[in-house]
Design a protein around this motif. Sequence first.
Motif, PDB file in Angstrom:
ATOM      1  N   VAL A  98     -54.216 -27.895  39.212  1.00 50.94           N
ATOM      2  CA  VAL A  98     -52.804 -28.004  38.857  1.00 50.94           C
ATOM      3  C   VAL A  98     -52.560 -27.586  37.416  1.00 50.94           C
ATOM      4  O   VAL A  98     -51.485 -27.076  37.078  1.00 50.94           O
ATOM      5  CB  VAL A  98     -52.309 -29.448  39.093  1.00 50.94           C
ATOM      6  N   ALA A 136     -48.314 -38.079  43.038  1.00 49.09           N
ATOM      7  CA  ALA A 136     -47.023 -37.653  42.494  1.00 49.09           C
ATOM      8  C   ALA A 136     -46.790 -38.261  41.118  1.00 49.09           C
ATOM      9  O   ALA A 136     -46.178 -37.635  40.242  1.00 49.09           O
ATOM     10  CB  ALA A 136     -45.896 -38.031  43.448  1.00 49.09           C
ATOM     11  N   LEU A 144     -48.008 -36.418  37.887  1.00 48.71           N
ATOM     12  CA  LEU A 144     -47.349 -35.180  37.484  1.00 48.71           C
ATOM     13  C   LEU A 144     -46.184 -35.418  36.546  1.00 48.71           C
ATOM     14  O   LEU A 144     -45.380 -34.523  36.305  1.00 48.71           O
ATOM     15  CB  LEU A 144     -46.875 -34.413  38.724  1.00 48.71           C
ATOM     16  N   TYR A 172     -41.282 -34.287  33.482  1.00 54.46           N
ATOM     17  CA  TYR A 172     -42.283 -33.811  34.419  1.00 54.46           C
ATOM     18  C   TYR A 172     -43.238 -32.844  33.734  1.00 54.46           C
ATOM     19  O   TYR A 172     -42.856 -32.052  32.874  1.00 54.46           O
ATOM     20  CB  TYR A 172     -41.599 -33.150  35.609  1.00 54.46           C
ATOM     21  N   ARG A 217     -42.704 -30.423  40.938  1.00 55.38           N
ATOM     22  CA  ARG A 217     -43.224 -30.917  42.210  1.00 55.38           C
ATOM     23  C   ARG A 217     -42.089 -31.374  43.104  1.00 55.38           C
ATOM     24  O   ARG A 217     -41.018 -31.786  42.643  1.00 55.38           O
ATOM     25  CB  ARG A 217     -44.225 -32.045  42.002  1.00 55.38           C
ATOM     26  N   TRP A 267     -37.827 -28.827  42.895  1.00 56.77           N
ATOM     27  CA  TRP A 267     -38.524 -28.015  41.882  1.00 56.77           C
ATOM     28  C   TRP A 267     -37.613 -27.691  40.712  1.00 56.77           C
ATOM     29  O   TRP A 267     -38.045 -27.667  39.563  1.00 56.77           O
ATOM     30  CB  TRP A 267     -39.064 -26.737  42.527  1.00 56.77           C
ATOM     31  N   VAL A 303     -45.948 -27.594  43.067  1.00 58.61           N
ATOM     32  CA  VAL A 303     -46.693 -28.544  43.886  1.00 58.61           C
ATOM     33  C   VAL A 303     -45.774 -29.112  44.965  1.00 58.61           C
ATOM     34  O   VAL A 303     -44.640 -29.522  44.672  1.00 58.61           O
ATOM     35  CB  VAL A 303     -47.278 -29.688  43.029  1.00 58.61           C
ATOM     36  N   LEU A 307     -45.851 -32.078  47.865  1.00 58.45           N
ATOM     37  CA  LEU A 307     -46.553 -33.281  48.313  1.00 58.45           C
ATOM     38  C   LEU A 307     -45.892 -33.802  49.588  1.00 58.45           C
ATOM     39  O   LEU A 307     -44.681 -34.043  49.612  1.00 58.45           O
ATOM     40  CB  LEU A 307     -46.515 -34.351  47.214  1.00 58.45           C
TER      41      LEU A 307
END
Length: 868
Positions: free
Chosen positions: A20, A52, A55, A63, A67, A102, A273, A275
């Motif tokens: 990541v 999560a 991140l 952030y 993600r 995002w 990312v 999830l």
Amino acid sequence: MSIPSLAHAIDFVEALDAQVGQPSHGRELPVILLWDDESGPAHASAFVSGYAGRLTENHDGPYLVPRSVVGPPPPPEERTGSRHPDPSRPDVELLELLVTDWKNTMPRHTGRLRVPAFQVCLDVLDARMPSSDAADSGAGAPRDPHHVMAQALWTAWEQRTPVLGAMGQALGNAALPGWVAGIWTVVLSWPLRVWHRGRLNRRMRWYARRMSSAGLAARDFVQAATRLRTADADQQRLLRMNLLAEALFRDLSEAVGPSRFRPWRRRRIWPFVLLVPDLTGPQATAVEQFLQVHRELVAQGVRPPLLILAGRRGEPADPDAVPALDLEQAAATLRNLGSGPTNTPAPRRITVRIADGPEQPDVARHLKLQAKVTPREVSALSAHAGWAGPALALVLLCSVGFACRDQVRAIGSTPATDDRPHTTQAAHDPCPGTRRAGREIVGVDTENEGCYFTSTEDSLLRDLQDRIRSQNAAVEGNHRTVVFLAPLTADPQARTEQLVPAGVLQLQGAVAAQKTWNEQALVNQDKPMLKILVANTGFAFGRGREVARQVRRLAAKDATLSAVIGITQSRQESVDAINDLGPGMPVIGASVTGDFMAQEARNFFHTQPTNERMAEVMARRAIDRHSRKALIIYDREDRYSQELHDDLAGRLRGARISVEDPWFAQVPAPRPGSDGATALGLPDLADSICTLHKEHGTTFYAARGSQLPKVLAEVQNACGGDGTTKSSPVPVVASDVNTLIDFKPVPEWAELYKYPAVNLYYVSFSDKPVLNGPEGGSDYSTGQDSFRAAAAAITRAYAESGGSASPSNVLQALRGHVVVRDGIAPDRPFTLPLDRQERTSRPIFLCLAPHAPTVDSHAHCAPGNRTK
């Protein structure tokens, strides 16, 4: 939820962090699937949810990596109704949610995520094609589907372009000569349309190739888009996920690609990312379809900068027959990515079985001490290296400017003098969030004191603003913020016929709910405390769009802002304002009943029964009276009134009750910019009502409530005098009259008991007494409901996201169904989003207005499924 402290969990987490935290451009990233035994603990889901939290800098931001979390499934008691707000397009809803997440989780100093190709593909799906709309668009509408598609794509792009959209709207609204619009069209609009279509055809060539591969040959993008929309439904459903996903992957690749003159691009040294804690959750079908498309596109050479981490219960059916690894083996595989021989292909899917085992205290301690990803930082010098050449050119220009400093000083002196007073005035503006627009004050009240939307000192609105400031000041620690957005000022053109706007009464309910909620949150740590910001859109949403954009800018700066509530009116202007709030902002209405609101306003949620249900309750009165004729009074220029009229007419005709000619009498409500609020044709309308009453007919009032007293006064004079004649009172069934019922200090002309010749039945969402206080009012109760719904959704998102409760988290919680049940109004539980059964069971009453001022307005109320 934290990462399970199992053996080798540290190795796997650190290997995952390494993937990541390094540049993703051009790398092929695997899909990592975690699974556990169905008989044991849900370690896989806990692992994905816990990751999560790694991140973010803190539990609620900022952030470190963009993600998106396709959240865990809602509790079993909340799984009611459909799983998707739009059952016909769950795949599209999923992709829009990913993009919104995002965008909202972009790290600091990395710019804003743009997805132009994905947005164009959405525009294609949202275009109104002739096959479905030609009958409604009139004879002048273009019939060639290619022209319709090109026009729809141009319109969507124009609306997203601030300058063009503003100019187009100004030319459309202003009463300008025809030659001005003609010059605009010939000189700028037509050339821009040609350029726009050519640009789309160049940038979206891949789209036409994909359509041709699917058997829908097309020369260019516009033709390919038309072929998609005119294909049969099954083919559209199969193709749209592939096209949307590829467009999104291309946008993500461009977003992390190198750029010489964009320093924020150089700081994007991470992948996006995704999830998915539970692959068997409510969005399982859409997620599986997305993973299948991802696998196919990667096999074709597409390399999106996307790392996918998913969990599930039970062993998956692996189409690639990839053997399952344990955590230690998976960590070794991740470390070897990119470091092995060049001829060794990287695995596209890593399947990891998480076996149950004893908790490791050292592992838990290490994960708590090392609780976040540490992406490689990009220094400012490295980020701005591409500007070295332009900087040298700038130095050269500055040298030339210094040599000509006398001329430059002469040119620049006048603007410096002119700007000085404006700068000083802005710096000392005591109310920067609000502004005067005509005779109104609109905007967002963000100040701690001294700023009001009205100059009347003893007004209810002014008192509520002070109460909100006091309650906000008492909020302690971590909190969230909701914005109450609504028209809070009366018609600025009417000098005498003024009523308290319904938005103020609904704000009163929200303020009371905030007080109770925060008192409970002080002793219940699971509930975040909530602040309220008040935003006035002006009368009839006259300034709705500009205030909505102001709220959107405020949300970009204030990380605590989670939702918007209120709205209070079903209007086209309301829809436009909601859509201007942005794609990721949840909006929860109070007394908003127009069915078109949820259909056209993005991310809007009803809390009350809609026009369809109100029409059913109102029509039942005529059915119970055994009427055979009816007259509907409505405003043809008001979408809310027109829709309610259509629903009523359908119900009445279904019961074999004829709607007599004329079907309507136009009773226009005052609108921004109008010179008055005089109702048209009232004497003729009153005569028609009297004649209808003699034939045992029923009159329905489906216009705005502020105009109703005029109609009643005319009917009183024409039909019944003082009510002592042999004729029975004229029945009138109305919808929007709560501003006349709920708030007792109404003007003398609006006192309903003064019209004894009329039996006024009205729809209410509460039957509690209102004579001695506002707590039982319909608008008061719906204002409470909108706040309660936002509080419940924020609380759930707060728990599931580890304390974030960003707008996208709250929106995801609302889409997954939120149960609203609390101590504020324990007799009014409900679930969002409202399904058909929920809308039928929500409180709705048909009440009879009393003929005496001492009798409570809600003394004669019956549930909507029966009347008195």
